[in-house]
Design an enzyme around this catalytic site. Structure first.
Site, PDB file in Angstrom:
ATOM      1  N   TYR A 150      -4.998   4.054  -1.324  1.00 43.12           N
ATOM      2  CA  TYR A 150      -4.809   5.429  -0.846  1.00 43.12           C
ATOM      3  C   TYR A 150      -3.359   5.631  -0.389  1.00 43.12           C
ATOM      4  O   TYR A 150      -2.652   6.504  -0.901  1.00 43.12           O
ATOM      5  CB  TYR A 150      -5.786   5.677   0.288  1.00 43.12           C
ATOM      6  CG  TYR A 150      -5.806   7.085   0.825  1.00 43.12           C
ATOM      7  CD1 TYR A 150      -6.429   8.118   0.119  1.00 43.12           C
ATOM      8  CD2 TYR A 150      -5.241   7.387   2.062  1.00 43.12           C
ATOM      9  CE1 TYR A 150      -6.479   9.412   0.625  1.00 43.12           C
ATOM     10  CE2 TYR A 150      -5.283   8.671   2.570  1.00 43.12           C
ATOM     11  CZ  TYR A 150      -5.901   9.683   1.855  1.00 43.12           C
ATOM     12  OH  TYR A 150      -5.943  10.958   2.375  1.00 43.12           O
ATOM     13  N   GLU A 152      -0.515   3.786  -0.692  1.00 45.65           N
ATOM     14  CA  GLU A 152       0.547   3.596  -1.689  1.00 45.65           C
ATOM     15  C   GLU A 152       0.384   4.593  -2.833  1.00 45.65           C
ATOM     16  O   GLU A 152       1.364   5.047  -3.408  1.00 45.65           O
ATOM     17  CB  GLU A 152       0.559   2.156  -2.219  1.00 45.65           C
ATOM     18  CG  GLU A 152       0.907   1.110  -1.166  1.00 45.65           C
ATOM     19  CD  GLU A 152       2.371   1.110  -0.729  1.00 45.65           C
ATOM     20  OE1 GLU A 152       3.100   2.096  -0.972  1.00 45.65           O
ATOM     21  OE2 GLU A 152       2.787   0.099  -0.124  1.00 45.65           O
ATOM     22  N   GLY A 153      -0.871   4.927  -3.151  1.00 40.92           N
ATOM     23  CA  GLY A 153      -1.109   5.951  -4.176  1.00 40.92           C
ATOM     24  C   GLY A 153      -0.461   7.267  -3.784  1.00 40.92           C
ATOM     25  O   GLY A 153       0.201   7.930  -4.591  1.00 40.92           O
ATOM     26  N   VAL A 192     -14.314   9.481  11.621  1.00 37.38           N
ATOM     27  CA  VAL A 192     -14.732   9.347  13.015  1.00 37.38           C
ATOM     28  C   VAL A 192     -15.405  10.605  13.567  1.00 37.38           C
ATOM     29  O   VAL A 192     -16.398  10.527  14.288  1.00 37.38           O
ATOM     30  CB  VAL A 192     -13.538   8.887  13.883  1.00 37.38           C
ATOM     31  CG1 VAL A 192     -12.475   9.979  14.021  1.00 37.38           C
ATOM     32  CG2 VAL A 192     -13.992   8.419  15.231  1.00 37.38           C
TER      33      VAL A 192
END
Ligand code: NAD
Ligand code: UDP
Length: 315
Positions: A150, A152-153, A192
């Site tokens: 996620y 680095e993407g 959360v």
């Protein structure tokens, strides 16, 4: 305001559905593109019929890892699962969505000369060593960890955006979105806010990961959508943080939810997931200065509205 044809990828998701409705209500023609991995038609709720019958709203089931040809004026590119539970379910697919999906949307934008906004993330800062995080901070990201598909993407997606801007003179906008919450989050989302509220409503113990002293800064979804629209209308190709700069610990979040539910909540501690950032708060100076952006919904009010939504979603 002139009516534009606006493509929203990930338009059936949590933020995307709020954005689609906002754009529709402003009089635009909205094309909602989604592969329905985490998106749901129910997110358009009672307005679904009205939208489809209006002739100004279209839904395309499509995966952004495949190219597509459309005639549009603007693109909000949101397609990508956002919850760690969902984006780690198939990490290779998450990277393909972030990188190949971005490449295809930039290709489309270049062909039709559309302005394109990328939903980037505070995760580009990783576990930050600078606090709060200004856009000038390059981040502290584990390139091989479980969150990297996620983080680095999204970082590659930002690089692609800037290169298309520099090389092809494309009108690009990068929103670095901080934790956003509100109605239409999925009950099983795993983030959360939805976990704590649903656990509280069901009378289950609240699952606090780690010691609960880690912090986040929570933005109510209507504030975020306002920021996205302002950024799209601006002339700023550089990244802009969007969120709310009130920072709280996860234990303080339990307290805030407990007040709204008006009941004491039992807490159980579970292991902290790997690479979980210790603290996070946006420096909103750029958004305030350039966009005149100011989050308007307090945590208390936002939690109250989200609790009302989950009450009906859980029946
Ligand atoms: P979400 O999971 O509710 O929405 C994502 C949408 O994208 C879903 O409708 C999903 O079906 C669709 N999608 C996923 N992969 C796709 C693909 N390959 N092709 C087509 N559609 C695809 O999440 P959200 O919270 O609404 O997040 C929307 C965007 O905002 C994401 O890009 C996310 O990274 C970014 N963002 C969100 C937050 C947040 O706190 N909610 C924070 C930072 C960044
Ligand atoms: N978290 C928690 N209990 C939960 C879900 C999450 O204590 O049931 C913690 C999580 O470890 C993190 C914070 O809440 O420190 C925010 O997690 P979320 O997945 O919502 O977003 P992100 O970590 O991507 O900011």
């Amino acid at each position: 305001m002139t009516c534009k044809t606006v493509l929203v990828t990930g338009g059936a998701g949590f933020i995307g559905s709020h954005l689609c409705l906002r754009l529709f209500d402003e009089g635009h023609r909205v094309v909602c593109l989604d592969n329905f991995f985490t998106g749901r038609l129910e997110n358009f709720g009672p307005r679904y019929q009205e939208l489809l019958l209006s002739g100004r709203f279209e839904i395309i089931r499509h995966d952004v890892i495949e190219p597509i040809v459309l005639e549009v004026d603007q693109i909000y590119h949101l397609a990508c699962p956002a919850s760690p539970v969902h984006y780690q379910y198939n990490p290779v697919k998450t990277i393909k969505t972030n990188v190949i999906g971005m490449y295809h949307m930039l290709g489309l934008a270049k062909r039709v000369r559309a302005r394109i906004l990328q939903a980037s993330t505070s995760e580009v800062y990783g576990d930050p060593q600078v606090h709060p995080q200004p856009e000038s901070y390059w981040g502290h990201v584990n390139p091989i960890g479980v969150r990297s598909c996620y983080d680095e993407g999204k970082r590659v997606a930002e690089s692609l955006m800037m290169d298309y801007h520099r090389q092809h003179k494309l009108e690009t906008r990068i929103a670095r979105i901080f934790n956003t919450y509100g109605p239409r989050m999925s009950v099983d989302d795993g983030r959360v806010m939805s976990n704590f509220i649903c656990q509280g409503l069901r009378g289950e113990p609240i699952t606090v990961y780690g010691d609960g002293e880690q912090t986040r800064s929570f933005c109510y979804v209507s504030d975020l959508v306002e920021g996205l629209c302002r950024l799209m209308a601006s002339d700023t190709p550089e990244p802009v943080n969007l969120g709310n700069d009130r920072e709280i610990s996860m234990l303080e979040l339990v307290e805030a939810i407990s007040k709204v539910l008006d009941r004491r909540l039992e807490v159980i501690h579970k292991p902290l997931p790997p690479d979980d950032p210790t603290r996070r708060r946006p420096d909103l100076t750029r958004a305030r200065t350039i966009l005149g952006y100011e989050p308007a919904v307090s945590l208390e009010e936002g939690v109250r509205r989200t609790v009302e939504y989950f009450k009906s979603a859980l029946v």
